[in-house]
Design a protein around this motif. Sequence first.
Motif, PDB file in Angstrom:
ATOM      1  N   PHE A   1       0.546  -1.609  -0.190  1.00 20.60           N
ATOM      2  CA  PHE A   1      -0.349   0.045   0.172  1.00 20.60           C
ATOM      3  C   PHE A   1       1.277   1.789   0.401  1.00 20.60           C
ATOM      4  CE2 PHE A   1      -2.590  -3.202   2.071  1.00 20.60           C
ATOM      5  CZ  PHE A   1      -3.424  -3.634   1.580  1.00 20.60           C
TER       6      PHE A   1
ATOM      7  N   ASP B   1      -3.811  -3.323  -4.399  1.00 24.69           N
ATOM      8  CA  ASP B   1      -5.532  -2.932  -4.031  1.00 24.69           C
ATOM      9  C   ASP B   1      -5.340  -2.464  -4.959  1.00 24.69           C
ATOM     10  OD1 ASP B   1      -6.211  -4.234  -1.482  1.00 24.69           O
ATOM     11  OD2 ASP B   1      -7.165  -2.180  -1.323  1.00 24.69           O
TER      12      ASP B   1
ATOM     13  N   SER C   1     -10.340  -3.205  -3.802  1.00 21.35           N
ATOM     14  CA  SER C   1     -10.997  -3.307  -2.890  1.00 21.35           C
ATOM     15  C   SER C   1     -11.958  -2.415  -2.847  1.00 21.35           C
ATOM     16  CB  SER C   1      -9.871  -3.367  -1.556  1.00 21.35           C
ATOM     17  OG  SER C   1      -9.367  -1.446  -1.805  1.00 21.35           O
TER      18      SER C   1
ATOM     19  N   LYS D   1     -16.529  -6.734   1.573  1.00 25.90           N
ATOM     20  CA  LYS D   1     -15.819  -5.343   1.829  1.00 25.90           C
ATOM     21  C   LYS D   1     -17.115  -4.081   2.863  1.00 25.90           C
ATOM     22  CE  LYS D   1     -12.431  -1.525   2.023  1.00 25.90           C
ATOM     23  NZ  LYS D   1     -11.753  -0.706   1.385  1.00 25.90           N
TER      24      LYS D   1
ATOM     25  N   PHE E   1     -13.475  -0.138  11.829  1.00 21.90           N
ATOM     26  CA  PHE E   1     -12.108  -0.276  12.247  1.00 21.90           C
ATOM     27  C   PHE E   1     -10.811   0.040  11.172  1.00 21.90           C
ATOM     28  CE2 PHE E   1     -14.983  -3.292  14.360  1.00 21.90           C
ATOM     29  CZ  PHE E   1     -14.473  -2.843  15.763  1.00 21.90           C
ATOM     30  N   TYR E   2     -10.730   1.106   9.986  1.00 26.29           N
ATOM     31  CA  TYR E   2     -10.326   1.143   9.070  1.00 26.29           C
ATOM     32  C   TYR E   2      -9.079   2.384   8.997  1.00 26.29           C
ATOM     33  CZ  TYR E   2     -12.828  -1.792   6.364  1.00 26.29           C
ATOM     34  OH  TYR E   2     -13.837  -2.651   5.306  1.00 26.29           O
TER      35      TYR E   2
ATOM     36  N   PHE F   1      -5.587   2.675   8.976  1.00 28.97           N
ATOM     37  CA  PHE F   1      -4.923   2.237   7.297  1.00 28.97           C
ATOM     38  C   PHE F   1      -5.198   3.754   6.877  1.00 28.97           C
ATOM     39  CE2 PHE F   1      -5.937   2.097   3.676  1.00 28.97           C
ATOM     40  CZ  PHE F   1      -4.712   0.903   3.048  1.00 28.97           C
TER      41      PHE F   1
ATOM     42  N   LYS G   1     -13.612  -8.391   4.886  1.00 33.41           N
ATOM     43  CA  LYS G   1     -12.461  -7.100   5.824  1.00 33.41           C
ATOM     44  C   LYS G   1     -13.952  -6.417   6.411  1.00 33.41           C
ATOM     45  CE  LYS G   1      -9.714  -3.784   5.141  1.00 33.41           C
ATOM     46  NZ  LYS G   1      -8.364  -3.061   3.579  1.00 33.41           N
TER      47      LYS G   1
ATOM     48  N   TYR H   1      -9.329 -10.432   6.318  1.00 34.86           N
ATOM     49  CA  TYR H   1      -7.994  -9.293   6.087  1.00 34.86           C
ATOM     50  C   TYR H   1      -8.660  -8.428   7.693  1.00 34.86           C
ATOM     51  CZ  TYR H   1      -5.369  -5.048   4.573  1.00 34.86           C
ATOM     52  OH  TYR H   1      -3.999  -4.086   4.597  1.00 34.86           O
TER      53      TYR H   1
ATOM     54  N   THR I   1      -7.889  -6.042  10.122  1.00 39.33           N
ATOM     55  CA  THR I   1      -7.457  -4.952   9.412  1.00 39.33           C
ATOM     56  C   THR I   1      -6.784  -3.982  10.810  1.00 39.33           C
ATOM     57  OG1 THR I   1      -9.356  -3.968  10.994  1.00 39.33           O
ATOM     58  CG2 THR I   1      -9.646  -4.636   8.600  1.00 39.33           C
ATOM     59  N   SER I   2      -5.991  -2.874  10.265  1.00 35.88           N
ATOM     60  CA  SER I   2      -5.623  -1.648  11.530  1.00 35.88           C
ATOM     61  C   SER I   2      -6.116  -1.483  12.501  1.00 35.88           C
ATOM     62  CB  SER I   2      -5.280  -0.547  10.385  1.00 35.88           C
ATOM     63  OG  SER I   2      -6.372   0.476   9.983  1.00 35.88           O
TER      64      SER I   2
ATOM     65  N   TYR J   1      -0.784  -7.645   9.810  1.00 36.38           N
ATOM     66  CA  TYR J   1       0.249  -6.339  10.557  1.00 36.38           C
ATOM     67  C   TYR J   1       0.934  -7.977  11.260  1.00 36.38           C
ATOM     68  CZ  TYR J   1      -2.322  -2.887   7.876  1.00 36.38           C
ATOM     69  OH  TYR J   1      -3.780  -2.914   6.658  1.00 36.38           O
TER      70      TYR J   1
HETATM   71  N1  LIG Z   1      -8.093  -1.910   0.978  1.00 38.17           N
HETATM   72  C1  LIG Z   1      -7.174  -1.795   2.500  1.00 38.17           C
HETATM   73  C2  LIG Z   1      -7.270  -1.081   3.186  1.00 38.17           C
HETATM   74  O1  LIG Z   1      -8.788  -0.435   3.277  1.00 38.17           O
HETATM   75  C3  LIG Z   1      -7.139  -1.632   4.795  1.00 38.17           C
HETATM   76  C4  LIG Z   1      -7.835  -1.193   5.936  1.00 38.17           C
HETATM   77  C5  LIG Z   1      -7.603  -1.661   7.210  1.00 38.17           C
HETATM   78  O2  LIG Z   1      -5.764  -2.209   7.453  1.00 38.17           O
HETATM   79  O3  LIG Z   1      -7.766  -0.829   8.013  1.00 38.17           O
END
Ligand SMILES: NCC(=O)CCC(=O)O
Length: 340
Positions: free
Chosen positions: A91, A132, A179, A209, A214-215, A218, A263, A286, A288-289, A328
């Motif tokens: 990313f 992505d 995405s 998605k 929760f993003y 990111f 996700k 996923y 997420t972050s 991560y």
């Molecule tokens: N398309 C990738 C993401 O939106 C990642 C979001 C995240 O890790 O919170």
Amino acid sequence: MAKRSDISEKIDSATGGLRLRRLRQNDWTRRLVRETKVSVDDLIWPIFVRDGDGEDQKVDSMPGVFRLSVARCVDAAKEARDLGIPVIALFPYTEQAQRDERGTEALNEGNLVCTAVRAMKAAVPEVGILCDVALDPYTSHGHDGILRGDCIDNDESVEVLCQQALVQAQAGCDIIGPSDMMDGRVACIRSALDGAGLRDTLIMSYAAKYASAFYGPFRDAVGSGGMLKGDKRTYQMDYHNGDEAIREAELDIAEGADMIMVKPGMPYLDIVSRLAREFEMPTFAYQTSGEYSMIMAAAGNGWIDGERAMMESITGFKRAGAAGVLSYFSPRVARKLREG
Ligand SMILES: NCC(=O)CCC(=O)O
Ligand SMILES: [Mg+2]
């Protein structure tokens, strides 16, 4: 022998003498009957690339995560290879000045992502790279597509997203990960790739998605924090819905997705489980972050054991039926698995 107490009689008559704790007595019994195992092969590692060289830049809202120069992305690819992690997801962090209404930088074959892909594939061809497809790291408004007034124009966005997919695939990325949640994009991207002779490029669609809180971290990591106008609820899914995820996945599979993804991850294990069972397709989740940072923040405060929470969360995805997890935590999980 101790006299059987009334309570023991009661328990045995209620359970028929089946005492499930027998299998949990020892480490060896627990290992013997273990249903789910996490392997390094289950891991996809998302990393952030930034312009320039020099030191790794901290992402403040993601302790332990950094934005890496292209050279350091190559190091990450070597680390993935050495640890046995099959795929890195890439990313870009994009400065304000390089963003515009239409996310034009996404189509620049010399952009940061494409440059990093070329460098990583040249140095470490055996590690897969996922890119992505969505415009949010490149738009001045932070949305994944092209804005018409207040609305993201589906078909116009898909046209641009197909070009973005092509540019990335031509740079050598192995897996395209749409995405953006536009309707019909998987079919259009598949036909654009095939038309350019890129039949071997895989598609892992973000099939379900959700518009999610929760993003947050990111968006800091890619430089979109604070610039998002409104929210993404007119294209990302409503988190009250589960059946709709089946319809989304069904379409993506029919349109040519090789793999599907859900996700966010942890609050959506029901969706992971349903999709994995319904379609028998490689189904990924996923983490997420926001999920990552919750665990890291609680661990940092001494409220939970971070390492144990990490392994428990990754195992939960596998138990739900995921073929693998974008996390991560991936390099830490790989090291932990190696230690045994
Ligand atoms: N398309 C990738 C993401 O939106 C990642 C979001 C995240 O890790 O919170
Ligand atoms: Mg869809």
